[in-house]
Write a protein that holds these residues in place. Structure first.
Motif, PDB file in Angstrom:
ATOM      1  N   ILE A   1     -35.616 -14.612 -58.282  1.00 62.99           N
ATOM      2  CA  ILE A   1     -34.720 -13.847 -57.506  1.00 62.99           C
ATOM      3  C   ILE A   1     -33.461 -14.098 -56.950  1.00 62.99           C
ATOM      4  O   ILE A   1     -33.686 -15.786 -56.435  1.00 62.99           O
ATOM      5  CB  ILE A   1     -35.807 -13.019 -56.257  1.00 62.99           C
ATOM      6  N   LEU A   2     -32.593 -13.767 -56.799  1.00 62.27           N
ATOM      7  CA  LEU A   2     -31.367 -14.549 -56.156  1.00 62.27           C
ATOM      8  C   LEU A   2     -30.777 -13.305 -55.125  1.00 62.27           C
ATOM      9  O   LEU A   2     -31.299 -12.335 -54.728  1.00 62.27           O
ATOM     10  CB  LEU A   2     -30.094 -14.477 -56.989  1.00 62.27           C
ATOM     11  N   GLY A   3     -29.853 -13.797 -54.265  1.00 62.23           N
ATOM     12  CA  GLY A   3     -29.338 -13.141 -53.133  1.00 62.23           C
ATOM     13  C   GLY A   3     -29.771 -13.631 -51.677  1.00 62.23           C
ATOM     14  O   GLY A   3     -30.706 -14.022 -51.517  1.00 62.23           O
ATOM     15  N   PHE A   4     -28.814 -13.515 -50.724  1.00 59.25           N
ATOM     16  CA  PHE A   4     -29.017 -13.976 -49.418  1.00 59.25           C
ATOM     17  C   PHE A   4     -29.958 -12.854 -48.712  1.00 59.25           C
ATOM     18  O   PHE A   4     -30.997 -13.402 -48.004  1.00 59.25           O
ATOM     19  CB  PHE A   4     -27.637 -13.843 -48.794  1.00 59.25           C
ATOM     20  N   SER A   5     -29.741 -11.845 -48.987  1.00 57.63           N
ATOM     21  CA  SER A   5     -30.718 -10.927 -48.418  1.00 57.63           C
ATOM     22  C   SER A   5     -32.498 -11.082 -48.737  1.00 57.63           C
ATOM     23  O   SER A   5     -33.385 -10.582 -48.251  1.00 57.63           O
ATOM     24  CB  SER A   5     -30.530  -9.372 -48.782  1.00 57.63           C
ATOM     25  N   ASN A   6     -32.648 -11.837 -49.815  1.00 57.65           N
ATOM     26  CA  ASN A   6     -33.943 -12.212 -50.497  1.00 57.65           C
ATOM     27  C   ASN A   6     -34.315 -13.429 -50.009  1.00 57.65           C
ATOM     28  O   ASN A   6     -35.212 -13.868 -50.501  1.00 57.65           O
ATOM     29  CB  ASN A   6     -33.856 -11.971 -51.797  1.00 57.65           C
ATOM     30  N   THR A   7     -33.895 -13.856 -48.749  1.00 60.26           N
ATOM     31  CA  THR A   7     -34.203 -15.416 -48.492  1.00 60.26           C
ATOM     32  C   THR A   7     -35.640 -15.446 -48.194  1.00 60.26           C
ATOM     33  O   THR A   7     -36.499 -16.320 -48.272  1.00 60.26           O
ATOM     34  CB  THR A   7     -33.255 -15.725 -47.249  1.00 60.26           C
ATOM     35  N   PHE A   8     -36.315 -14.455 -47.203  1.00 60.00           N
ATOM     36  CA  PHE A   8     -37.400 -14.304 -46.774  1.00 60.00           C
ATOM     37  C   PHE A   8     -38.715 -14.178 -48.029  1.00 60.00           C
ATOM     38  O   PHE A   8     -39.645 -14.737 -47.928  1.00 60.00           O
ATOM     39  CB  PHE A   8     -37.738 -13.444 -45.478  1.00 60.00           C
ATOM     40  N   THR A   9     -38.196 -13.351 -48.961  1.00 54.51           N
ATOM     41  CA  THR A   9     -38.992 -13.449 -50.193  1.00 54.51           C
ATOM     42  C   THR A   9     -39.003 -14.835 -50.793  1.00 54.51           C
ATOM     43  O   THR A   9     -40.177 -14.952 -51.421  1.00 54.51           O
ATOM     44  CB  THR A   9     -38.521 -12.224 -51.042  1.00 54.51           C
ATOM     45  N   ARG A  10     -37.793 -15.514 -51.001  1.00 55.34           N
ATOM     46  CA  ARG A  10     -37.939 -16.778 -51.614  1.00 55.34           C
ATOM     47  C   ARG A  10     -38.659 -17.659 -50.927  1.00 55.34           C
ATOM     48  O   ARG A  10     -39.598 -18.422 -51.402  1.00 55.34           O
ATOM     49  CB  ARG A  10     -36.458 -16.974 -51.722  1.00 55.34           C
TER      50      ARG A  10
END
Length: 449
Positions: A295-304
């Motif tokens: 998964i990519l994207g700054f908004s997915n930081t907590f998921t990563r």
């Protein structure tokens, strides 16, 4: 007259000045505790006898908790990978009947994830899949793709080559196989298997199988290119008879381009009307889709971050699937409880939610300049954004690897020693302790010996 300062009562406390003087005398007689002589000889100052401040306590708590979570997850990830590696290590010790016989070879299908490069998929294979395969002693080969459609074209071309046994050898692998046949080297006769990494690769793998077995052996005709005529410009007056020789333009050296991707030989709408070839086997080589969360994207930081701290579960799931491939236990693909969708269609379907939005958008046609020759190429097929279409004649011949319950129970009983999964710091302390308590080896040159 009366005295302005009345006399003090008999039981009254002494004056404040006296208390202050006593406190000053006690402070003068106070001596700081002597530091530990061992710490003093090592240069360590006197440790403070109070807790850090509030801000420092918050910093230490957050840093310590995050470090402990990362270290624990990394250690347990190593433990899960090592446990499944030990579960298949007995395959590497099995004797072979003929020293010239080729080992069992698996095929690994890797492709760049949507929005990223091929290196990410290669690192995923090296971290989770390769340790188990290396412990089993099996051989494997790669089929890698850098853009959408490469895996589909490679799988379909392989199948078309098997449908033409009398065709001349074109690839290096086919030439090597012919040499081995002439030298009498026996091949592996048994289950081989395919490992498909990721939902995007799995979609192309299924599409390539259908194209290879249901499609024609010859490529479809390409549309003829359109050539636009450029209007000739008239020469200005007074320039009759004067011809200027045009000098050839020096073109810079161009790097070798990748060969163009072959277009699909059929479409999903052609499946029902396509006949089956005469030499199609009753069962295909088993396969298994291996999950590849990306998964990519700054908004997915907590998921990563959450996935990064729970990699031990991913290592355990992938290790189980790769061990099933090594142990060569397969079954047919099943359908859902309501018999509406097959297991090939729903495999790793949750990974599509993590794909970038560009996968689902239609590509805009490129602007063409006047006078340029249009390329004669078929429109690219968007396999990732399309649903998985199956033909029942092909789907019933596909097989899936699955580990047996007794093998899984045996793997759970395997105990991995702590020394195999510990880090460098803990291992260094362990080695230092063993060196300190161990008895030195006798040396004949010593006088006491």
């Amino acid at each position: 007259m009366a005295d302005p300062t009345p006399p003090s009562a008999p039981g009254a406390s002494p004056a404040p000045a006296t208390a202050t003087a006593n406190a000053a005398g006690a402070g003068a007689n106070y001596k700081a505790p002597a530091p530990n002589p061992a710490f003093r000889m090592m240069g360590i100052p006197v440790l403070p006898r109070k807790l850090p401040s509030r801000n420092w306590m918050i910093f230490f708590a957050i840093t310590g908790s995050l470090s402990a979570a990362i270290i624990y997850d990394k250690r347990e990830k190593k433990r899960a990978t090592a446990r499944w590696s030990k579960a298949v290590s007995h395959l590497a010790r099995e004797p072979i009947s003929d020293p010239n016989q080729l080992p069992r070879k698996l095929t690994i299908f890797l492709e760049s994830p949507p929005g990223d490069g091929l290196r990410v998929a290669q690192d995923h294979f090296t971290e989770y899949i390769k340790p188990v395969l290396a412990a089993s002693g099996l051989d494997w080969e790669f089929v890698q793709g850098r853009k959408q459609g490469d895996i589909r074209a490679a799988v379909a071309e392989r199948i078309r080559r098997t449908r033409q046994p009398d065709a001349e050898a074109q690839t290096k692998e086919e030439i090597i196989e012919e040499i081995r046949k002439k030298n009498g080297i026996p091949e592996w006769h048994g289950i081989k298997g395919d490992i498909v990494v990721g939902r995007h690769t799995w979609k192309e793998y299924v599409r390539g199988i259908h194209e290879g077995w249901l499609g024609p052996l010859t490529p479809p005709p390409l549309p003829e290119p359109e050539v636009k005529k450029v209007e000739e410009t008239t020469a200005p007056e007074g320039s009759e008879g004067e011809k200027t020789e045009a000098k050839p333009e020096e073109k810079p050296e161009q790097k070798a381009e990748r060969p163009p991707q072959p277009p699909p030989y059929n479409t999903t709408n052609d499946y029902p009307t396509s006949p089956l070839p005469m030499l199609i086997p009753s069962e295909f080589s088993p396969s298994i889709p291996v999950q590849f969360p990306h998964i990519l994207g700054f908004s997915n930081t907590f998921t990563r971050l959450r996935r990064f701290l729970n990699r031990r579960y991913l290592a355990d799931d992938i290790g189980r699937e790769v061990a099933a491939v090594c142990l060569a236990a397969a079954r047919e693909y099943r359908e859902d409880a309501d018999n509406t969708r097959s297991e090939q269609q729903t495999a790793l379907e949750h990974e599509e939610r993590d794909w970038v939005k560009a996968v689902w958008k239609d590509e805009k046609p490129k602007d063409k300049k006047e006078g340029e020759k249009e390329a004669a190429a078929a429109p690219t097929e968007k396999i990732w954004a399309s649903p998985v279409v199956l033909d029942p004649r092909i789907a019933m011949r596909m097989r899936r690897f699955e580990i047996q319950p007794e093998e899984e129970a045996r793997a759970k009983e395997i105990v991995v020693p702590e020394e195999e999964i510990e880090g460098w710091i803990k291992g260094s302390f362990r080695s230092l302790y063993r060196w300190a308590v161990s008895k030195p080896e006798p040396n004949p040159s010593w006088p006491d010996e």
